[in-house]
Design a protein around this motif. Sequence first.
Motif, PDB file in Angstrom:
ATOM      1  N   GLY A  55       0.812  -1.201   0.000  1.00  0.00           N
ATOM      2  CA  GLY A  55       0.000   0.000   0.000  1.00  0.00           C
ATOM      3  C   GLY A  55       0.844   1.248   0.000  1.00  0.00           C
ATOM      4  N   LYS A  56       0.399   2.238   0.728  1.00  0.00           N
ATOM      5  CA  LYS A  56       1.011   3.552   0.698  1.00  0.00           C
ATOM      6  C   LYS A  56       1.770   3.798   1.990  1.00  0.00           C
ATOM      7  CE  LYS A  56      -1.695   6.535  -1.045  1.00  0.00           C
ATOM      8  NZ  LYS A  56      -2.820   7.480  -1.251  1.00  0.00           N
ATOM      9  N   ALA A  57       2.948   4.381   1.881  1.00  0.00           N
ATOM     10  CA  ALA A  57       3.728   4.750   3.060  1.00  0.00           C
ATOM     11  C   ALA A  57       4.549   5.979   2.736  1.00  0.00           C
ATOM     12  CB  ALA A  57       4.627   3.613   3.513  1.00  0.00           C
ATOM     13  N   ASN A  58       4.754   6.800   3.740  1.00  0.00           N
ATOM     14  CA  ASN A  58       5.685   7.912   3.611  1.00  0.00           C
ATOM     15  C   ASN A  58       7.043   7.468   4.143  1.00  0.00           C
ATOM     16  OD1 ASN A  58       4.069   9.984   2.486  1.00  0.00           O
ATOM     17  ND2 ASN A  58       3.071  10.241   4.465  1.00  0.00           N
ATOM     18  N   TYR A  59       8.073   7.787   3.396  1.00  0.00           N
ATOM     19  CA  TYR A  59       9.432   7.467   3.799  1.00  0.00           C
ATOM     20  C   TYR A  59      10.131   8.755   4.216  1.00  0.00           C
ATOM     21  CZ  TYR A  59       9.163   2.645   2.232  1.00  0.00           C
ATOM     22  OH  TYR A  59       8.821   1.313   2.111  1.00  0.00           O
ATOM     23  N   TYR A  60      10.767   8.672   5.365  1.00  0.00           N
ATOM     24  CA  TYR A  60      11.433   9.832   5.950  1.00  0.00           C
ATOM     25  C   TYR A  60      12.907   9.526   6.192  1.00  0.00           C
ATOM     26  CZ  TYR A  60       6.630  11.087   7.233  1.00  0.00           C
ATOM     27  OH  TYR A  60       5.290  11.380   7.211  1.00  0.00           O
ATOM     28  N   CYS A  61      13.748  10.518   6.018  1.00  0.00           N
ATOM     29  CA  CYS A  61      15.127  10.358   6.447  1.00  0.00           C
ATOM     30  C   CYS A  61      15.373  11.225   7.672  1.00  0.00           C
ATOM     31  CB  CYS A  61      16.133  10.663   5.335  1.00  0.00           C
ATOM     32  SG  CYS A  61      16.231  12.367   4.797  1.00  0.00           S
ATOM     33  N   LYS A  62      16.272  10.740   8.489  1.00  0.00           N
ATOM     34  CA  LYS A  62      16.616  11.412   9.735  1.00  0.00           C
ATOM     35  C   LYS A  62      18.126  11.542   9.830  1.00  0.00           C
ATOM     36  CE  LYS A  62      16.372   9.218  13.784  1.00  0.00           C
ATOM     37  NZ  LYS A  62      15.770   8.630  15.033  1.00  0.00           N
ATOM     38  N   GLY A  63      18.592  12.713  10.173  1.00  0.00           N
ATOM     39  CA  GLY A  63      20.020  12.941  10.384  1.00  0.00           C
ATOM     40  C   GLY A  63      20.289  13.144  11.862  1.00  0.00           C
ATOM     41  N   ILE A  64      21.363  12.523  12.352  1.00  0.00           N
ATOM     42  CA  ILE A  64      21.694  12.582  13.770  1.00  0.00           C
ATOM     43  C   ILE A  64      23.160  12.986  13.928  1.00  0.00           C
ATOM     44  CG2 ILE A  64      21.750  11.317  15.946  1.00  0.00           C
ATOM     45  CD1 ILE A  64      19.926   9.210  14.519  1.00  0.00           C
ATOM     46  N   LEU A  65      23.386  14.001  14.750  1.00  0.00           N
ATOM     47  CA  LEU A  65      24.764  14.412  15.037  1.00  0.00           C
ATOM     48  C   LEU A  65      24.790  15.143  16.362  1.00  0.00           C
ATOM     49  CD1 LEU A  65      27.731  14.679  14.157  1.00  0.00           C
ATOM     50  CD2 LEU A  65      27.132  16.847  13.087  1.00  0.00           C
ATOM     51  N   GLY A  66      25.631  14.693  17.237  1.00  0.00           N
ATOM     52  CA  GLY A  66      25.845  15.385  18.492  1.00  0.00           C
ATOM     53  C   GLY A  66      24.596  15.544  19.333  1.00  0.00           C
ATOM     54  N   GLY A  67      23.748  14.561  19.301  1.00  0.00           N
ATOM     55  CA  GLY A  67      22.529  14.618  20.093  1.00  0.00           C
ATOM     56  C   GLY A  67      21.389  15.378  19.439  1.00  0.00           C
ATOM     57  N   PHE A  68      21.637  15.957  18.302  1.00  0.00           N
ATOM     58  CA  PHE A  68      20.588  16.654  17.555  1.00  0.00           C
ATOM     59  C   PHE A  68      20.023  15.739  16.471  1.00  0.00           C
ATOM     60  CE2 PHE A  68      20.942  20.804  19.382  1.00  0.00           C
ATOM     61  CZ  PHE A  68      22.248  20.877  19.838  1.00  0.00           C
ATOM     62  N   THR A  69      18.722  15.851  16.275  1.00  0.00           N
ATOM     63  CA  THR A  69      18.021  15.021  15.301  1.00  0.00           C
ATOM     64  C   THR A  69      17.252  15.906  14.341  1.00  0.00           C
ATOM     65  OG1 THR A  69      17.784  13.212  16.885  1.00  0.00           O
ATOM     66  CG2 THR A  69      16.296  13.223  15.008  1.00  0.00           C
ATOM     67  N   TYR A  70      17.368  15.590  13.060  1.00  0.00           N
ATOM     68  CA  TYR A  70      16.698  16.377  12.026  1.00  0.00           C
ATOM     69  C   TYR A  70      15.911  15.432  11.127  1.00  0.00           C
ATOM     70  CZ  TYR A  70      20.404  19.498  13.558  1.00  0.00           C
ATOM     71  OH  TYR A  70      21.257  20.249  14.315  1.00  0.00           O
ATOM     72  N   TRP A  71      14.658  15.776  10.876  1.00  0.00           N
ATOM     73  CA  TRP A  71      13.789  14.983  10.013  1.00  0.00           C
ATOM     74  C   TRP A  71      13.465  15.742   8.739  1.00  0.00           C
ATOM     75  CZ3 TRP A  71      12.136  10.044  10.902  1.00  0.00           C
ATOM     76  CH2 TRP A  71      12.253   9.542  12.199  1.00  0.00           C
ATOM     77  N   GLY A  72      13.304  14.980   7.661  1.00  0.00           N
ATOM     78  CA  GLY A  72      12.776  15.556   6.448  1.00  0.00           C
ATOM     79  C   GLY A  72      11.260  15.495   6.445  1.00  0.00           C
ATOM     80  N   GLN A  73      10.654  15.999   5.377  1.00  0.00           N
ATOM     81  CA  GLN A  73       9.190  16.044   5.269  1.00  0.00           C
ATOM     82  C   GLN A  73       8.604  14.748   4.713  1.00  0.00           C
ATOM     83  OE1 GLN A  73       7.131  18.638   6.377  1.00  0.00           O
ATOM     84  NE2 GLN A  73       9.073  19.117   7.358  1.00  0.00           N
ATOM     85  N   GLY A  74       9.446  13.919   4.148  1.00  0.00           N
ATOM     86  CA  GLY A  74       8.970  12.632   3.665  1.00  0.00           C
ATOM     87  C   GLY A  74       8.675  12.619   2.179  1.00  0.00           C
ATOM     88  N   THR A  75       8.714  11.424   1.623  1.00  0.00           N
ATOM     89  CA  THR A  75       8.314  11.192   0.236  1.00  0.00           C
ATOM     90  C   THR A  75       7.420   9.962   0.217  1.00  0.00           C
ATOM     91  OG1 THR A  75       9.130  10.907  -2.037  1.00  0.00           O
ATOM     92  CG2 THR A  75      10.374   9.803  -0.312  1.00  0.00           C
ATOM     93  N   GLN A  76       6.378  10.025  -0.567  1.00  0.00           N
ATOM     94  CA  GLN A  76       5.378   8.961  -0.525  1.00  0.00           C
ATOM     95  C   GLN A  76       5.693   7.861  -1.529  1.00  0.00           C
ATOM     96  OE1 GLN A  76       0.952   9.437  -1.733  1.00  0.00           O
ATOM     97  NE2 GLN A  76       0.988   9.675   0.494  1.00  0.00           N
ATOM     98  N   VAL A  77       5.552   6.643  -1.051  1.00  0.00           N
ATOM     99  CA  VAL A  77       5.747   5.456  -1.889  1.00  0.00           C
ATOM    100  C   VAL A  77       4.473   4.632  -1.854  1.00  0.00           C
ATOM    101  CG1 VAL A  77       7.025   3.297  -2.160  1.00  0.00           C
ATOM    102  CG2 VAL A  77       8.237   5.402  -1.517  1.00  0.00           C
ATOM    103  N   THR A  78       3.991   4.298  -3.022  1.00  0.00           N
ATOM    104  CA  THR A  78       2.812   3.442  -3.121  1.00  0.00           C
ATOM    105  C   THR A  78       3.173   2.223  -3.962  1.00  0.00           C
ATOM    106  OG1 THR A  78       1.342   5.352  -3.016  1.00  0.00           O
ATOM    107  CG2 THR A  78       0.393   3.291  -3.810  1.00  0.00           C
ATOM    108  N   VAL A  79       2.993   1.057  -3.383  1.00  0.00           N
ATOM    109  CA  VAL A  79       3.242  -0.189  -4.095  1.00  0.00           C
ATOM    110  C   VAL A  79       1.892  -0.847  -4.331  1.00  0.00           C
ATOM    111  CG1 VAL A  79       4.487  -2.371  -4.121  1.00  0.00           C
ATOM    112  CG2 VAL A  79       5.441  -0.406  -2.894  1.00  0.00           C
ATOM    113  N   SER A  80       1.507  -0.891  -5.588  1.00  0.00           N
ATOM    114  CA  SER A  80       0.171  -1.382  -5.909  1.00  0.00           C
ATOM    115  C   SER A  80       0.148  -1.904  -7.329  1.00  0.00           C
ATOM    116  CB  SER A  80      -0.842  -0.245  -5.748  1.00  0.00           C
ATOM    117  OG  SER A  80      -2.147  -0.693  -6.035  1.00  0.00           O
ATOM    118  N   PRO A  81      -0.637  -2.970  -7.576  1.00  0.00           N
ATOM    119  CA  PRO A  81      -0.727  -3.503  -8.949  1.00  0.00           C
ATOM    120  C   PRO A  81      -1.322  -2.481  -9.914  1.00  0.00           C
ATOM    121  CG  PRO A  81      -1.596  -5.065  -7.350  1.00  0.00           C
ATOM    122  CD  PRO A  81      -1.369  -3.780  -6.623  1.00  0.00           C
TER     123      PRO A  81
END
Length: 116
Positions: free
Chosen positions: A90-116
């Motif tokens: 089905g449908k899912a949003n994929y997010y990347c996260k960056g981590i450095l020195g105790g700080f965490t940063y997230w992106g807004q995501g990109t949507q992936v849909t796997v469907s026939p």
Amino acid sequence: QLHLVESGGGLVQPGGSLRLSCADSKATSLSFYTVKWYRQSPGEQRELVAGSGSGGSTDYAHFARDRFTISRDPAKKTVYLQMDNLKTEGKANYYCKGILGGFTYWGQGTQVTVSP
């Protein structure tokens, strides 16, 4: 501070492939960051897909092992998630996260849909 941007999502048939990209909008190098990919389906919790340490280590969720590959291109300051043999999930949003020195940063995501 990072401003992560994901790209490469879309609609794909089962068995197909997609390559997701994660980069900082201001072209900051991600070389010193641990970068992880997560996914979240509607109504579900966000779950880890794969991770890449700054020293080159990688780890994968059980469902991603043998089908997904996380990699870095230092010249392009980008971290990729190559996804092969995608399953009908089905449908899912994929997010990347960056981590450095105790700080965490997230992106807004990109949507992936796997469907026939």
